[in-house]
Enzyme design. Structure first.
Site, short mmCIF file in Angstrom:
data_model
loop_
_atom_site.label_atom_id
_atom_site.label_comp_id
_atom_site.label_asym_id
_atom_site.label_seq_id
_atom_site.Cartn_x
_atom_site.Cartn_y
_atom_site.Cartn_z
N ARG A 1 15.31 43.26 46.92
CA ARG A 1 14.67 41.96 46.76
C ARG A 1 14.10 41.83 45.35
O ARG A 1 13.71 42.81 44.73
CB ARG A 1 13.54 41.80 47.78
N TYR B 1 22.13 40.37 48.02
CA TYR B 1 21.52 41.50 48.72
C TYR B 1 20.41 41.14 49.71
O TYR B 1 19.48 40.40 49.38
CB TYR B 1 20.94 42.49 47.70
N GLY B 2 20.47 41.68 50.90
CA GLY B 2 19.37 41.72 51.88
C GLY B 2 18.55 40.46 51.95
O GLY B 2 19.07 39.34 52.11
N LYS C 1 13.51 37.20 55.50
CA LYS C 1 12.23 37.05 54.82
C LYS C 1 11.95 35.58 54.48
O LYS C 1 10.82 35.10 54.58
CB LYS C 1 12.18 37.93 53.57
N SER D 1 7.32 47.22 53.09
CA SER D 1 8.74 47.57 53.06
C SER D 1 8.93 49.06 52.78
O SER D 1 8.25 49.62 51.91
CB SER D 1 9.45 46.76 51.97
N ALA D 2 9.84 49.67 53.54
CA ALA D 2 10.17 51.09 53.40
C ALA D 2 8.97 52.01 53.65
O ALA D 2 8.81 53.05 53.02
CB ALA D 2 10.81 51.38 52.04
N CYS D 3 8.10 51.63 54.58
CA CYS D 3 6.95 52.46 54.94
C CYS D 3 6.93 52.86 56.41
O CYS D 3 5.91 53.28 56.94
CB CYS D 3 5.65 51.75 54.56
N GLY D 4 8.06 52.70 57.10
CA GLY D 4 8.14 53.32 58.42
C GLY D 4 8.22 52.41 59.64
O GLY D 4 8.06 52.90 60.77
N LYS D 5 8.48 51.12 59.47
CA LYS D 5 8.55 50.25 60.66
C LYS D 5 9.75 50.60 61.55
O LYS D 5 9.60 50.78 62.76
CB LYS D 5 8.62 48.77 60.25
N ASP E 1 11.15 44.68 62.29
CA ASP E 1 10.75 44.13 60.98
C ASP E 1 9.86 42.89 61.07
O ASP E 1 8.98 42.71 60.24
CB ASP E 1 12.00 43.82 60.15
N ASN F 1 17.36 52.25 48.29
CA ASN F 1 17.21 51.07 49.16
C ASN F 1 18.52 50.74 49.89
O ASN F 1 18.74 49.62 50.31
CB ASN F 1 16.74 49.86 48.35
N ARG G 1 21.14 50.51 52.95
CA ARG G 1 20.76 50.01 54.28
C ARG G 1 21.91 50.07 55.28
O ARG G 1 23.08 50.06 54.90
CB ARG G 1 20.32 48.55 54.16
N GLY H 1 8.54 61.62 65.30
CA GLY H 1 8.26 61.78 66.74
C GLY H 1 6.82 62.21 67.03
O GLY H 1 6.26 61.88 68.07
P1 GTP Z 1 11.81 47.80 55.57
O1 GTP Z 1 13.07 47.68 56.32
O2 GTP Z 1 12.00 47.84 54.09
O3 GTP Z 1 10.79 46.78 55.95
O4 GTP Z 1 11.23 49.30 55.85
P2 GTP Z 1 10.54 49.99 57.14
O5 GTP Z 1 9.07 49.72 57.12
O6 GTP Z 1 11.28 49.66 58.36
O7 GTP Z 1 10.69 51.55 56.80
P3 GTP Z 1 11.60 52.68 57.49
O8 GTP Z 1 11.21 52.97 58.91
O9 GTP Z 1 13.01 52.35 57.25
O10 GTP Z 1 11.18 53.96 56.64
C1 GTP Z 1 11.32 54.03 55.25
C2 GTP Z 1 11.33 55.47 54.80
O11 GTP Z 1 10.13 56.13 55.22
C3 GTP Z 1 12.49 56.27 55.38
O12 GTP Z 1 13.04 57.07 54.37
C4 GTP Z 1 11.85 57.10 56.45
O13 GTP Z 1 12.52 58.32 56.66
C5 GTP Z 1 10.43 57.33 55.94
N1 GTP Z 1 9.48 57.49 57.07
C6 GTP Z 1 9.37 56.70 58.16
N2 GTP Z 1 8.44 57.16 59.03
C7 GTP Z 1 7.93 58.28 58.48
C8 GTP Z 1 6.92 59.23 58.89
O14 GTP Z 1 6.31 59.12 59.96
N3 GTP Z 1 6.65 60.25 58.02
C9 GTP Z 1 7.30 60.37 56.83
N4 GTP Z 1 6.97 61.40 56.04
N5 GTP Z 1 8.26 59.52 56.41
C10 GTP Z 1 8.57 58.48 57.21
C1 SPV Z 2 12.03 44.61 53.32
O1 SPV Z 2 12.14 44.76 52.10
O2 SPV Z 2 10.91 44.52 53.88
C2 SPV Z 2 13.23 44.59 54.16
C3 SPV Z 2 14.53 44.57 53.52
O3 SPV Z 2 13.11 44.56 55.38
S1 SPV Z 2 15.01 42.99 53.00
O4 SPV Z 2 15.76 42.38 54.08
O5 SPV Z 2 15.88 43.14 51.82
O6 SPV Z 2 13.85 42.18 52.70
MN MN Z 3 10.91 44.62 55.99
#
Ligand code: GTP
Ligand code: SPV
Ligand code: MN
Length: 647
Positions: A110, A259-260, A268, A310-314, A335, A427, A429, A554
């Protein structure tokens, strides 16, 4: 089978497809839109308002032909064939109906700096920052400048291409909570992805005949100003990319990126930015949150939502594979959550999406076995690495790599572990149908939504922030959302790992002034009889050795277990200056493989929290000023006092 020579105009193209009789042909009277050939689909299936939108878009973008999407299997095959021919995707024969797309390396995430909300006045879109300070809570554009931006980019941008008309529903088709959109796009990749991520096709057009409202979304991957498309497999125009939203007109306009979130406009742009403005008007919440159901060993089921940036574990939490015996997790969404208090005062949530657009790296049988069981059929992967046995690879998949397999990185170059750079883009996917998830919740498409008992906020906080703490009340919880911070990730264009303010994990997704958004959240307290409890979690605290202190994935079920007991008002907490944490022995760690230093992971260093609250105060003062409700300043002041007196 006899070839069809003439198509009777009362028979729709989709019907012919299902009979296997499709042949690119003339559809008689209705075969043109503004003089442009309709190569696929039935113009009659469009309502007058949709037809008018398509006509305007055709006049502006000047595509060679128009394709009205029906969402059928035949149509999908046609699109896949087209994408294979031009090299947008390559097949992944190791799996069933899986494909790999490699983007232009300049189009991988994004682009927040080029994302704008258009309103008459700037104040409607963003809070007024302190003099001399640049606002970071969204970008505003005036109606005149939006028109200018469109006129500089769109005229003739689809010459030589097909314009696809994509009817889609956010939420199950026909549900009272669902909303419809029409995206016009010149990208077959976008169409194929929208078919996974939303309910797309003829059923949506039929629904529009009953109720006419829809969000207009115009997308083009663009044509660079000099007219030269460098990579025909992934056309884009990174230098002029722009993503525009006009809430008043329910309009989204996106140019230059495939992209995305830049191009799958239901996600979004619609479900969050336009969605949050609709939600404000109609009295509900559109949030960047996963939704999951947890059944405890007694058989009691509880639903939670969680907002992490984003990318923090959802996605990972939404598919949690509990290490704690007797617990079962089911996934509603990974998401986005649309939430509304019902007549009983229960907060109910639906997932407006139909698929997962999940981060690939880090996904493995060890970390997210459920995702690994979901993604190897009917999936479009983007920017992951390719293996010589026709499969995919990314960082984290090391243990499932067969001997002797060679790897090609996301850029198409040979790769090995000593290459010194990642095989898959950070990033990269997977885009996969939600219904395939083995733990998809039985109620995930319930039009009434699922009842939410707890809301989690969280982010990547390497220092100072404990594993879990609970808000003292609703206003404190709203403050916790407003004060959220997290380390930047590859999901947007930021370089390096800086701790950024990301209130409610919505900083890139607010459709209106953040101060007003917080006021809206505060006002929800009076709608709810059974208000969810609010928590903050942090799986990412690091120890002196630089390693994560908590094993995560887990094992996060242990934190969820404590949350469920708090939802039941069990007396298992200890009050601290920042909020409630598990009392001694109340976080169940029995049978855990990893050693965790609980004292350390729950420690609240006074110097850290003094600095943290000072930073939050500066942020509030400089970014939001008078637009932030006074209740939030009061919460901050009380927190600062508790830190002074109790830590
Ligand atoms: P968007 O799709 O961008 O909104 O991201 P998201 O919030 O769904 O994040 P996602 O669950 O895909 O996790 C992003 C990264 O964080 C991945 O590389 C995961 O492996 C890592 N991650 C997720 N949960 C954990 C956790 O509990 N511990 C650690 N250390 N890493 C985690
Ligand atoms: C995010 O960035 O929070 C995503 C990926 O879920 S995207 O669809 O590219 O926004
Ligand atoms: Mn997201």
């Amino acid at each position: 089978m006899p070839e069809l020579i003439e198509t009777p105009k009362q028979i729709s193209a989709s019907c012919l497809h299902q009979q296997g009789k499709y042949k690119q042909t003339n559809f008689g009277l209705y075969s043109h839109i503004r003089g442009t050939n309709v190569s696929y689909g039935d113009v009659n299936s469009l309502t007058p308002a949709v037809k008018a939108f398509v006509e305007e878009s055709v006049a502006l973008c000047q595509p060679d032909q128009v394709h009205i999407c029906d969402g059928s299997e035949t149509e999908n095959k046609l699109l896949l064939k087209l994408m294979l021919e031009v090299g947008t995707i390559i097949p992944l024969p190791k799996y069933e109906n899986c494909w790999l797309a490699r983007t232009n390396p300049a189009d991988v995430a994004r682009v927040e700096s080029r994302t704008f909300i258009c309103t008459e006045t700037k104040e409607e879109t963003i809070p007024t920052p302190k003099e001399g300070v640049k606002g970071t809570l969204g970008n505003w554009i005036s109606p005149a400048d939006m028109d200018k931006a469109i006129n500089e980019r769109f005229p003739g941008c689809m010459k030589g291409r097909t314009m696809y008309v994509v009817p889609f529903s956010m939420g199950p088709v026909g549900s009272p909570l669902s909303k419809i959109g029409i995206e016009v796009t010149d990208s077959a990749y976008v169409v194929a992805s929208m078919r996974i991520m939303t309910r797309m096709g003829a059923a949506v057009l039929a629904e529009l005949q009953k109720q006419g409202d829809f969000v207009r979304a115009m997308h083009s991957v663009g044509t660079p100003a000099n007219g030269v498309v460098e990579r025909t497999a992934w056309p884009c125009d990174p230098e002029r990319t722009i993503i525009l939203h006009k809430p008043d007109a329910n309009l989204i306009v996106s140019y230059g990126s495939g992209y995305g979130g830049n191009s799958l406009l239901g996600k979004k742009c619609f479900a969050l930015r336009i969605g949050s403005t609709i939600a404000k008007r109609e009295g509900w919440l559109a949030e960047h949150m996963l939704i999951l159901g947890v059944t405890n060993p007694k058989g009691v089921k509880t639903y939670l939502t969680a907002a992490f940036p984003s990318a923090c574990g959802k996605t990972n939490l939404a598919m949690l594979n509990p290490s704690l015996p007797g617990f079962k997790v089911e996934c509603v969404g990974d998401d986005i959550a649309w939430m509304k208090f019902d007549a009983n005062g229960d907060l109910r949530a639906i997932n407006p999406e139909n698929g997962f657009f999940g981060v690939a790296p880090g996904t493995s049988v060890e970390t997210n076995p459920i995702a690994m069981k979901t993604v190897f059929k009917n999936t479009i992967f983007t920017n992951v690495a390719y293996t010589s046995d026709g499969g995919v690879y990314w960082e984290g998949m090391e243990s499932s790599l067969a001997d002797g397999v060679e790897i090609t990185d996301w850029l198409g170059n040979p790769w090995n572990k000593s290459s010194g750079k990642p095989a898959a883009h950070p990033n990269s996917r997977f885009c996969t149908p939600a219904a395939q998830c083995p733990i998809i919740d039985p109620a995930w498409e319930d039009p009434a939504g699922v009842p939410i008992s707890a809301i989690l906020f969280g982010g990547r906080r390497p220092a100072g922030v404990p594993l879990i703490y609970e808000a003292r009340n609703w206003a404190h919880g709203v403050f916790m959302g407003a004060a959220m911070r997290s380390e930047s990730t590859a999901a947007a264009e930021y370089k390096g790992k800086i701790i950024m303010h990301d209130p409610f994990a919505m900083r890139p997704f607010f459709g209106y002034n953040f101060g007003h958004y917080v006021q809206h959240w505060l006002s929800m307290e009076s709608h709810g009889k059974n208000l969810p409890k609010i928590f903050h979690v942090n799986w990412f605290r690091k120890g002196a050795d630089g390693k994560f202190m908590w094993p995560g994935y887990g094992e996060n079920s242990r934190v969820i277990d404590w949350i469920l007991r708090r939802v039941n008002n069990e007396d298992c907490f200890l009050d601290t200056a920042v909020g409630r944490i598990p009392a001694q022995n109340e976080l169940h760690l029995e049978g855990m493989k990893d050693q965790v230093d609980l004292t350390e992971i729950f420690s609240l260093p006074k110097d850290f929290w003094l600095k943290e609250t000072e930073d939050i105060k500066n942020y509030f003062d400089s970014q939001i000023g008078k637009d932030l409700p006074k209740e939030i300043y009061l919460e901050l002041k009380m927190l600062q006092e508790r830190i002074e007196n109790e830590l």
